[in-house]
Write a protein that holds these residues in place. Sequence first.
Motif, short mmCIF file in Angstrom:
data_model
loop_
_atom_site.label_atom_id
_atom_site.label_comp_id
_atom_site.label_asym_id
_atom_site.label_seq_id
_atom_site.Cartn_x
_atom_site.Cartn_y
_atom_site.Cartn_z
N GLY A 1 0.78 -1.22 0.00
CA GLY A 1 0.00 0.00 0.00
C GLY A 1 0.81 1.27 0.00
N VAL A 2 2.14 1.20 0.03
CA VAL A 2 2.93 2.42 0.05
C VAL A 2 3.06 2.95 -1.37
CG1 VAL A 2 5.22 3.37 0.47
CG2 VAL A 2 4.22 1.79 2.10
N ILE A 3 2.85 4.23 -1.54
CA ILE A 3 2.97 4.85 -2.85
C ILE A 3 4.26 5.66 -2.89
CG2 ILE A 3 2.03 6.59 -4.40
CD1 ILE A 3 -0.68 5.73 -3.77
N VAL A 4 5.07 5.40 -3.93
CA VAL A 4 6.31 6.12 -4.11
C VAL A 4 6.31 6.71 -5.50
CG1 VAL A 4 8.82 5.92 -4.09
CG2 VAL A 4 7.46 4.44 -2.63
N SER A 5 6.72 7.95 -5.66
CA SER A 5 6.71 8.58 -6.96
C SER A 5 7.81 8.01 -7.84
CB SER A 5 6.92 10.09 -6.82
OG SER A 5 7.01 10.68 -8.09
N ALA A 6 7.48 7.70 -9.11
CA ALA A 6 8.47 7.20 -10.05
C ALA A 6 9.06 8.31 -10.88
CB ALA A 6 7.82 6.16 -10.98
N VAL A 7 8.67 9.52 -10.63
CA VAL A 7 9.26 10.69 -11.27
C VAL A 7 9.97 11.46 -10.17
CG1 VAL A 7 8.79 12.82 -12.52
CG2 VAL A 7 7.43 10.78 -12.98
N PRO A 8 11.21 11.95 -10.40
CA PRO A 8 11.93 12.64 -9.34
C PRO A 8 11.08 13.69 -8.66
CG PRO A 8 13.32 12.34 -11.26
CD PRO A 8 11.96 11.86 -11.66
N GLY A 9 11.03 13.63 -7.34
CA GLY A 9 10.20 14.56 -6.58
C GLY A 9 9.84 13.96 -5.25
N PRO A 10 9.03 14.63 -4.45
CA PRO A 10 8.66 14.12 -3.13
C PRO A 10 7.79 12.89 -3.22
CG PRO A 10 7.34 16.04 -3.68
CD PRO A 10 8.41 15.94 -4.73
N ALA A 11 7.91 12.00 -2.23
CA ALA A 11 7.09 10.79 -2.19
C ALA A 11 5.64 11.14 -1.95
CB ALA A 11 7.60 9.86 -1.10
N GLN A 12 4.75 10.30 -2.46
CA GLN A 12 3.33 10.50 -2.30
C GLN A 12 2.86 9.92 -0.95
OE1 GLN A 12 1.55 12.11 -4.80
NE2 GLN A 12 3.53 12.42 -5.76
N ALA A 13 1.61 10.13 -0.63
CA ALA A 13 1.05 9.60 0.61
C ALA A 13 0.70 8.13 0.44
CB ALA A 13 -0.20 10.38 0.98
N ALA A 14 0.50 7.43 1.57
CA ALA A 14 0.15 6.01 1.52
C ALA A 14 -1.23 5.82 0.92
CB ALA A 14 0.20 5.42 2.92
N SER A 15 -1.42 4.71 0.20
CA SER A 15 -2.71 4.43 -0.42
C SER A 15 -3.56 3.58 0.53
CB SER A 15 -2.49 3.67 -1.73
OG SER A 15 -2.18 2.32 -1.44
N SER A 16 -4.78 3.30 0.09
CA SER A 16 -5.69 2.47 0.88
C SER A 16 -5.89 1.12 0.20
CB SER A 16 -7.03 3.18 1.04
OG SER A 16 -7.59 3.49 -0.23
N ALA A 17 -4.84 0.60 -0.43
CA ALA A 17 -4.95 -0.68 -1.11
C ALA A 17 -5.26 -1.79 -0.13
CB ALA A 17 -3.64 -0.99 -1.85
N PRO A 18 -6.04 -2.78 -0.53
CA PRO A 18 -6.37 -3.90 0.36
C PRO A 18 -5.12 -4.71 0.71
CG PRO A 18 -7.82 -3.84 -1.55
CD PRO A 18 -6.71 -2.89 -1.82
N ASP A 19 -5.22 -5.54 1.73
CA ASP A 19 -4.13 -6.43 2.10
C ASP A 19 -3.78 -7.32 0.91
OD1 ASP A 19 -4.12 -5.39 4.63
OD2 ASP A 19 -5.23 -7.06 5.53
N GLY A 20 -2.48 -7.51 0.68
CA GLY A 20 -2.03 -8.36 -0.41
C GLY A 20 -1.75 -7.62 -1.69
N ILE A 21 -2.08 -6.33 -1.75
CA ILE A 21 -1.88 -5.53 -2.97
C ILE A 21 -1.02 -4.32 -2.66
CG2 ILE A 21 -3.01 -4.19 -4.78
CD1 ILE A 21 -5.49 -5.93 -4.37
N THR A 22 -0.03 -4.07 -3.49
CA THR A 22 0.81 -2.88 -3.37
C THR A 22 0.52 -1.96 -4.55
OG1 THR A 22 2.60 -3.99 -2.19
CG2 THR A 22 3.18 -2.00 -3.38
#
Length: 395
Positions: free
Chosen positions: A20-41
């Motif tokens: 569920g952690v969201i990380v930006s793939a474009v140079p810049g600040p990291a995004q906030a955590a997502s609300s993905a269900p268990d088992g999914i990133t």
Amino acid sequence: MPSRAKRIMLTLCGALASAGVIVSAVPGPAQAASSAPDGITTVALAQSKTDKQKVVDWWTPDRLKHASSYTPRTSSGGGATPRPSSTATTSAATPAAALAGSATSSASGKASALNGVVPPKAAPKSLTSRNVNLPPTVGKVFFRIGDAEYWCSASSLHSPRYGNLVATAGHCAYDVKQAKPVEYWVFIPAYTGDGATPYGIYVGHTLHLNERYAATGDFDFDYAFVTVHHGYRWDLDKNTDGTPKKDPKGMPVYKVVDTGRLESNVGGQGFAWNRGHVVAAYAFGYPAGPHPDGTRPYTGRRMESCLTRATSKISTQKWELDGGVLFGKCAFTAGASGGPWLIKYSGVKRLGYLNGVNSLTWDLNGDGKYDGISSPYFNTATYQVYAYAIRQKTD
């Protein structure tokens, strides 16, 4: 004789990435955590207009022509070797059980783990692909790792609500060793060797993975679903008198033209899971790398295909694969990774059902040439990632 396996493309490692952690793939600040269900990133690629524009600006027509297929790295960071003596430090994991009796519903409400099928969607527009009988949904994904550009293969996959989904291998979108996605990810369906983009270029919006793959690089979960923005293409810009525009150096000037939604241009393959390890299938991709003996039969300039009447089950602890599916007598090499396995494929309609992706290459008889490919088994866990991805609306 022992089977010899090699990853088409992946970083072998044990780096952890929490679900569920969201990380930006474009140079810049990291995004906030997502609300993905268990088992999914879920991982952000280029969600904002600013980040999308950075990707558009990066992939110039010339840069696309010079990208190469990705060579994998070992867990120690050294160069990859096709020999079976290559080792990995990641721990083995058991694949998710195929819960054929469960009743998980998709966002469309028309599919569940009981029937295991989402039908394909034909493109509403007439297609002019030069590859007769080959699916225009299949193309290349381009991305950047470090200071170099690479490609894999992928396919448009039917998303009932939004028509914006691409399926590929997990290692074609996420670098497990660095615990982050690749950068500047784009998909180009029906890509041709002359750099043509007949149906547009689609910038990745969000990456959806199985949590087990993101955490350990387990090849039983080496699949990814990426939502994309509306497409664009580069057209030659013209002056008011109709003559081509030139920059101060006399080079042609291009302009960006919106091409609309992915499925509106090429359609989307269907999706099938819990179908068993023995199926008849076609595999597609853009192979380009060498065989273990150094020979290089493919250029990566055109789509290639293989056909098998019956896949089978295969496993290897060395490559973190406990319940994979083997597609024998297919000589794909690096570059084909992420390309689709389609069952019930119609060469007339150029549509079928996605039931696997090119993941590992195999030298089954030890003669120095790859003669098999494998895919993770598509089960209920795979469907759950897909079902979550198709809920996401992009532009």
